[in-house]
Scaffold this motif. Structure first.
Motif, mmCIF file in Angstrom:
data_model
loop_
_atom_site.group_PDB
_atom_site.id
_atom_site.type_symbol
_atom_site.label_atom_id
_atom_site.label_comp_id
_atom_site.label_asym_id
_atom_site.label_seq_id
_atom_site.Cartn_x
_atom_site.Cartn_y
_atom_site.Cartn_z
ATOM 1 N N GLY A 10 -0.892 -11.242 7.341
ATOM 2 C CA GLY A 10 0.354 -10.896 8.009
ATOM 3 C C GLY A 10 1.495 -11.795 7.566
ATOM 4 O O GLY A 10 1.280 -12.868 6.985
ATOM 5 N N THR A 35 0.821 -1.233 0.000
ATOM 6 C CA THR A 35 0.000 0.000 0.000
ATOM 7 C C THR A 35 0.849 1.276 0.000
ATOM 8 O O THR A 35 0.391 2.318 -0.467
ATOM 9 N N ARG A 36 2.093 1.179 0.488
ATOM 10 C CA ARG A 36 2.917 2.392 0.542
ATOM 11 C C ARG A 36 3.337 2.851 -0.858
ATOM 12 O O ARG A 36 3.835 3.950 -1.023
ATOM 13 N N GLN A 91 -1.558 -17.279 -0.515
ATOM 14 C CA GLN A 91 -2.130 -16.740 0.729
ATOM 15 C C GLN A 91 -3.383 -15.963 0.296
ATOM 16 O O GLN A 91 -3.281 -14.877 -0.268
HETATM 17 P P1 UTP Z 1 5.202 -5.429 4.361
HETATM 18 O O1 UTP Z 1 4.285 -5.039 5.436
HETATM 19 O O2 UTP Z 1 6.477 -4.681 4.204
HETATM 20 O O3 UTP Z 1 4.534 -5.424 2.943
HETATM 21 O O4 UTP Z 1 5.465 -6.984 4.479
HETATM 22 P P2 UTP Z 1 3.175 -4.927 2.386
HETATM 23 O O5 UTP Z 1 2.061 -5.196 3.315
HETATM 24 O O6 UTP Z 1 3.111 -5.542 1.029
HETATM 25 O O7 UTP Z 1 3.464 -3.388 2.173
HETATM 26 P P3 UTP Z 1 2.752 -2.042 2.695
HETATM 27 O O8 UTP Z 1 3.202 -1.870 4.127
HETATM 28 O O9 UTP Z 1 1.264 -2.213 2.534
HETATM 29 O O10 UTP Z 1 3.304 -1.004 1.776
HETATM 30 C C1 UTP Z 1 6.747 -7.585 4.411
HETATM 31 C C2 UTP Z 1 6.738 -8.754 3.436
HETATM 32 O O11 UTP Z 1 5.747 -9.694 3.790
HETATM 33 C C3 UTP Z 1 4.876 -9.955 2.717
HETATM 34 C C4 UTP Z 1 4.997 -8.743 1.801
HETATM 35 O O12 UTP Z 1 4.700 -9.119 0.463
HETATM 36 C C5 UTP Z 1 6.442 -8.342 1.991
HETATM 37 O O13 UTP Z 1 7.312 -9.105 1.172
HETATM 38 N N1 UTP Z 1 3.517 -10.165 3.255
HETATM 39 C C6 UTP Z 1 3.029 -9.320 4.186
HETATM 40 C C7 UTP Z 1 2.775 -11.236 2.818
HETATM 41 O O14 UTP Z 1 3.217 -12.032 1.963
HETATM 42 N N2 UTP Z 1 1.534 -11.428 3.350
HETATM 43 C C8 UTP Z 1 1.025 -10.600 4.286
HETATM 44 O O15 UTP Z 1 -0.119 -10.845 4.739
HETATM 45 C C9 UTP Z 1 1.783 -9.516 4.708
#
Ligand code: UTP
Length: 308
Positions: free
Chosen positions: A125, A33-34, A120
């Motif tokens: 998470g 999302t960032r 997933q």
């Molecule tokens: P982040 O929190 O950095 O990724 O998760 P995000 O949620 O993709 O990014 P923002 O914060 O919304 O911008 C760290 C890692 O864990 C994976 C993400 O793809 C990233 O590689 N992840 C996170 C999952 O595979 N599943 C999840 O439910 C959450």
């Protein structure tokens, strides 16, 4: 390296069998999302630093460390990550017809059968994403790579960790030292005995502590070697910080039951999940490339002069 460690075992726990690290899990199901709107239709892991998507850097690092099987935990809209590692017949035929070399595609080639994907369905998470890979991981220790954390080192971060694993076994996480005032944004370790240069026993883990409560300024970065028992711990785990099933919580519960160490990464880490880290990585890697460095340096100087 670390020759004096021969015969060392953690004071906290009994040593466990040291199976080789052959498998790696790449959780890539997050929403990114960032980086919206860029990541609305393109996975964050496919955003390129110069001419390679982030996932390619992580896979290169895994292969350098001797990893054989790549397990991608994907979600909706992430198929381009898998396609990146497929053979593109039309592209190759066209390039060959035009007399262009195919060696630029070499890093994208995977031994047939060595790339596995699991889904997933809902991004609950990081811990939940890792748990989704439990059937493929099976009864082996495994590596985890968060591809949006770009780790540049020689040797690479995972190779440094595998070298440490070959000495102490058990579970390992990669850590970095940050200024104290920044710790509240990260997972932080409570360090125990200093075992060898860059290798420390871990007594505890805290996700995003308040500055006053932080047990150190050593933050967990996105590389792990974990024993398969973490899957059982994740199975019974509820939501943690941010309402998500956190990997940090599962690891914290394993400390004291199995050996747990932190490897201080000797190299550069870029948080490419944040815009500033992404720009920093792009500039620094371009400045480090022989084919671009002079032009990029001149560009940066010109921009600095213009901005003042
Ligand atoms: P982040 O929190 O950095 O990724 O998760 P995000 O949620 O993709 O990014 P923002 O914060 O919304 O911008 C760290 C890692 O864990 C994976 C993400 O793809 C990233 O590689 N992840 C996170 C999952 O595979 N599943 C999840 O439910 C959450």
């Amino acid at each position: 390296m670390r020759q004096h460690l021969r015969g060392y075992t953690s004071a906290m726990t009994a040593p466990i069998e040291r199976k080789p690290i052959r498998k790696a899990v790449f959780p890539v199901a997050g929403l990114g999302t960032r980086f919206l709107p860029a990541t609305k239709a393109i996975p964050k892991e496919m955003l390129p630093i110069i001419d390679r998507p982030l996932i390619q850097y992580a896979v290169d690092e895994a292969r350098e460390a001797g990893i054989e099987q790549l397990i991608f935990v994907t979600g909706r809209g992430k198929t381009s990550i898998v396609e990146h590692f497929d053979t593109a017949y039309e592209l190759e035929a066209t390039m060959t017809g035009r007399g262009k070399a195919l060696d630029v595609l070499e890093p994208t080639r995977i031994q047939p059968g060595n790339l596995v994907t699991v889904r997933q369905q809902v991004p609950l998470g990081l811990g939940h994403a890792i748990w989704c890979a439990r059937a493929i991981v099976g009864d082996e220790p495994f590596a985890i790579f968060l591809p949006d954390e770009l780790m540049i080192g020689a040797p690479g971060c995972m190779k440094q960790m595998v070298e440490a694993y070959n000495e102490v076994g058990g579970n390992l996480i990669s850590v970095l030292e940050v200024p104290h005032e920044e710790v509240s944004s990260y997972g932080v370790i409570k360090p125990g005995a200093h075992v060898a240069h860059g290798l420390t026993e871990v007594l505890g883990l805290v996700e995003k502590p308040k500055l006053a409560d932080a047990p150190s300024n050593l933050i967990i970065s996105g590389r792990y070697i974990l024993q398969p028992e973490v899957m059982r711990t994740l199975e019974n785990q509820g939501k943690g910080a941010g309402g998500e099933i956190q990997l940090t919580d599962a690891m914290a519960r394993m400390i004291g039951e199995q050996p747990f160490h932190a490897v201080t990464f000797a190299g550069r880490r870029y948080d490419c999940g944040s815009k500033l880290g992404f720009v920093e990585a792009t500039l620094e890697l371009a400045l480090g490339r022989a084919d671009m460095a002079d032009d990029v340096r001149a560009l940066v100087r010109r921009l600095a002069d213009e901005i003042g």
